[in-house]
Design a protein around this motif. Structure first.
Motif, PDB file in Angstrom:
ATOM      1  N   ASP A 117       0.851  -1.185   0.000  1.00 23.92           N
ATOM      2  CA  ASP A 117       0.000   0.000   0.000  1.00 23.92           C
ATOM      3  C   ASP A 117       0.889   1.238   0.000  1.00 23.92           C
ATOM      4  O   ASP A 117       2.120   1.130  -0.134  1.00 23.92           O
ATOM      5  CB  ASP A 117      -0.949   0.002   1.204  1.00 23.92           C
ATOM      6  N   ALA A 118       0.287   2.411   0.127  1.00 20.54           N
ATOM      7  CA  ALA A 118       1.059   3.647   0.061  1.00 20.54           C
ATOM      8  C   ALA A 118       2.132   3.695   1.151  1.00 20.54           C
ATOM      9  O   ALA A 118       3.248   4.185   0.909  1.00 20.54           O
ATOM     10  CB  ALA A 118       0.124   4.847   0.180  1.00 20.54           C
ATOM     11  N   ALA A 119       1.817   3.198   2.331  1.00 22.69           N
ATOM     12  CA  ALA A 119       2.797   3.214   3.422  1.00 22.69           C
ATOM     13  C   ALA A 119       4.026   2.384   3.068  1.00 22.69           C
ATOM     14  O   ALA A 119       5.155   2.742   3.427  1.00 22.69           O
ATOM     15  CB  ALA A 119       2.163   2.707   4.713  1.00 22.69           C
ATOM     16  N   THR A 120       3.822   1.278   2.359  1.00 19.51           N
ATOM     17  CA  THR A 120       4.948   0.457   1.913  1.00 19.51           C
ATOM     18  C   THR A 120       5.864   1.264   1.010  1.00 19.51           C
ATOM     19  O   THR A 120       7.094   1.207   1.127  1.00 19.51           O
ATOM     20  CB  THR A 120       4.444  -0.783   1.146  1.00 19.51           C
ATOM     21  N   PHE A 121       5.269   2.022   0.098  1.00 14.72           N
ATOM     22  CA  PHE A 121       6.061   2.832  -0.824  1.00 14.72           C
ATOM     23  C   PHE A 121       6.806   3.941  -0.093  1.00 14.72           C
ATOM     24  O   PHE A 121       7.955   4.233  -0.422  1.00 14.72           O
ATOM     25  CB  PHE A 121       5.147   3.429  -1.900  1.00 14.72           C
ATOM     26  N   VAL A 122       6.167   4.563   0.888  1.00 16.29           N
ATOM     27  CA  VAL A 122       6.830   5.645   1.615  1.00 16.29           C
ATOM     28  C   VAL A 122       8.028   5.102   2.396  1.00 16.29           C
ATOM     29  O   VAL A 122       9.101   5.718   2.415  1.00 16.29           O
ATOM     30  CB  VAL A 122       5.827   6.351   2.552  1.00 16.29           C
ATOM     31  N   ARG A 123       7.889   3.939   3.013  1.00 15.01           N
ATOM     32  CA  ARG A 123       9.039   3.339   3.717  1.00 15.01           C
ATOM     33  C   ARG A 123      10.174   3.079   2.729  1.00 15.01           C
ATOM     34  O   ARG A 123      11.352   3.315   3.036  1.00 15.01           O
ATOM     35  CB  ARG A 123       8.628   2.028   4.396  1.00 15.01           C
ATOM     36  N   SER A 124       9.837   2.599   1.559  1.00  7.80           N
ATOM     37  CA  SER A 124      10.843   2.333   0.540  1.00  7.80           C
ATOM     38  C   SER A 124      11.546   3.609   0.115  1.00  7.80           C
ATOM     39  O   SER A 124      12.776   3.654   0.001  1.00  7.80           O
ATOM     40  CB  SER A 124      10.177   1.662  -0.661  1.00  7.80           C
ATOM     41  N   MET A 125      10.781   4.673  -0.120  1.00  9.90           N
ATOM     42  CA  MET A 125      11.379   5.943  -0.547  1.00  9.90           C
ATOM     43  C   MET A 125      12.415   6.440   0.447  1.00  9.90           C
ATOM     44  O   MET A 125      13.509   6.867   0.060  1.00  9.90           O
ATOM     45  CB  MET A 125      10.282   7.005  -0.698  1.00  9.90           C
ATOM     46  N   PHE A 126      12.064   6.420   1.706  1.00 10.13           N
ATOM     47  CA  PHE A 126      13.000   6.925   2.702  1.00 10.13           C
ATOM     48  C   PHE A 126      14.228   6.035   2.828  1.00 10.13           C
ATOM     49  O   PHE A 126      15.318   6.518   3.141  1.00 10.13           O
ATOM     50  CB  PHE A 126      12.295   7.119   4.047  1.00 10.13           C
ATOM     51  N   ALA A 127      14.067   4.745   2.540  1.00  9.18           N
ATOM     52  CA  ALA A 127      15.225   3.853   2.542  1.00  9.18           C
ATOM     53  C   ALA A 127      16.169   4.140   1.384  1.00  9.18           C
ATOM     54  O   ALA A 127      17.352   3.769   1.433  1.00  9.18           O
ATOM     55  CB  ALA A 127      14.754   2.395   2.488  1.00  9.18           C
ATOM     56  N   LEU A 128      15.673   4.804   0.339  1.00  5.94           N
ATOM     57  CA  LEU A 128      16.479   5.044  -0.860  1.00  5.94           C
ATOM     58  C   LEU A 128      17.133   6.418  -0.892  1.00  5.94           C
ATOM     59  O   LEU A 128      17.894   6.710  -1.821  1.00  5.94           O
ATOM     60  CB  LEU A 128      15.600   4.877  -2.109  1.00  5.94           C
ATOM     61  N   ARG A 129      16.864   7.261   0.086  1.00  5.00           N
ATOM     62  CA  ARG A 129      17.406   8.630   0.041  1.00  5.00           C
ATOM     63  C   ARG A 129      18.931   8.627  -0.083  1.00  5.00           C
ATOM     64  O   ARG A 129      19.494   9.350  -0.911  1.00  5.00           O
ATOM     65  CB  ARG A 129      16.988   9.408   1.292  1.00  5.00           C
ATOM     66  N   ARG A 130      19.591   7.845   0.738  1.00  7.50           N
ATOM     67  CA  ARG A 130      21.064   7.832   0.725  1.00  7.50           C
ATOM     68  C   ARG A 130      21.591   7.318  -0.610  1.00  7.50           C
ATOM     69  O   ARG A 130      22.602   7.808  -1.122  1.00  7.50           O
ATOM     70  CB  ARG A 130      21.591   6.969   1.872  1.00  7.50           C
TER      71      ARG A 130
END
Length: 295
Positions: free
Chosen positions: A59-72
């Motif tokens: 769901d959207a929350a899954t995507f948001v967790r993924s995005m923040f994991a990819l910042r670095r």
């Protein structure tokens, strides 16, 4: 959240700053671009803030967790591009980013295509910045192809992958993210970005511009995500409906939203999810944010 800011915010004013500041600003734009894709609605078959589309595992929350994991990752690969790193180093950064994504999502693939596509764009943008080149779409694309195109072409021919995309490639001869990368992402530079800019030039705003860009991409590409879920018939359904939407004028038509929602219902019923087009839309959003409307 910070990622909810419009992906159209440019990077003017940081181009002469330190490499770390530039790479971090570019990484923020990459994350915002992914958020812009997530937040867009209607978006046939895809996860949004309103519903899960054709997916019951994310769901959207899954995507948001993924995005923040990819910042670095986006900052690291931009810095790698600045120092003219070879392709194997970029690839290793991508592999590590995928591991972080899977840890953040509990093993769910939310952004594998985006790791590849937006990551390579960040590397090329970083290389342009380090060389003092103007950040124009044609310059970014030529830098990507000239610096890493040969390795990308070899990478695209690797049939040993066990990914769903690779399996679809073998079964249906469908092109995917790797082939796009080897060719300098023509769907981003020559299809999606022009569509987005046409709608903006017509005065219909960023949301509708992104919808038009998504449907044009769905009409244009052979999406391995769709082939994996729906086979040849599913791929034909996606392309046929997207082309019909575009042929009627896209968001310029008075009933565009009703037709987009009808496609969404059809795709969900058939469990179709054009994730490849969604990844490319994120890349279009990033490219527009970096280059702005002047070029």
């Amino acid at each position: 959240m910070a990622a909810s800011k419009d992906a159209g915010a440019g990077i003017a004013g940081i181009r002469d700053g330190q490499a770390t500041a530039f790479s971090r600003s570019l990484a923020r734009l990459a994350v915002r671009s992914l958020y812009a894709e997530l937040a867009l609605y209607p978006k046939p078959g895809l996860v949004s803030l309103l519903d899960n589309g054709s997916h019951d595992d994310m769901d959207a929350a899954t995507f948001v967790r993924s995005m923040f994991a990819l910042r670095r990752y986006f900052a690291q690969i931009a810095q790698a591009g600045m120092v003219d790193a070879p392709f194997h180093e970029l690839k290793q950064l991508g592999i590590e980013a995928e591991r972080r994504m899977l840890r953040a999502t509990g093993g769910i693939n939310t952004h594998r295509g985006a790791i590849f596509c937006l990551g390579l764009l960040c590397a090329a943008i970083g290389r342009c910045h380090a060389q003092g080149l103007a950040l124009r779409p044609e310059t970014i694309r030529s830098t990507l192809v000239e610096r890493w195109g040969r390795e990308l072409a070899g990478h695209s021919c690797n049939a040993g992958s066990r990914s769903h995309g690779a399996q679809a490639l073998l079964r249906y001869a469908a092109s995917g993210a790797r082939e796009e990368g080897a060719r300098g992402f023509p769907s981003v530079f020559a299809v999606g970005l022009p569509a987005l800019r046409r709608t903006l030039a017509a005065g219909r705003g960023m949301r509708l511009a992104r919808v038009d860009a998504l449907f044009v991409l769905m009409a244009h590409i052979s999406d391995t995500n769709v082939y994996h879920r729906g086979g040849l018939e599913g791929a034909l359904t996606v392309r046929r409906q997207a082309r019909a939407f575009v042929a009627r004028g896209g968001t310029a038509a008075s009933d565009w939203e009703a037709r987009a929602l009808a496609s969404h219902r059809d795709f969900v019923a058939a469990r179709l999810s054009p994730g490849g087009a969604a990844d490319l839309l994120g890349a279009v959003c990033l490219l527009h944010a970096v280059c702005g409307a002047r070029h």
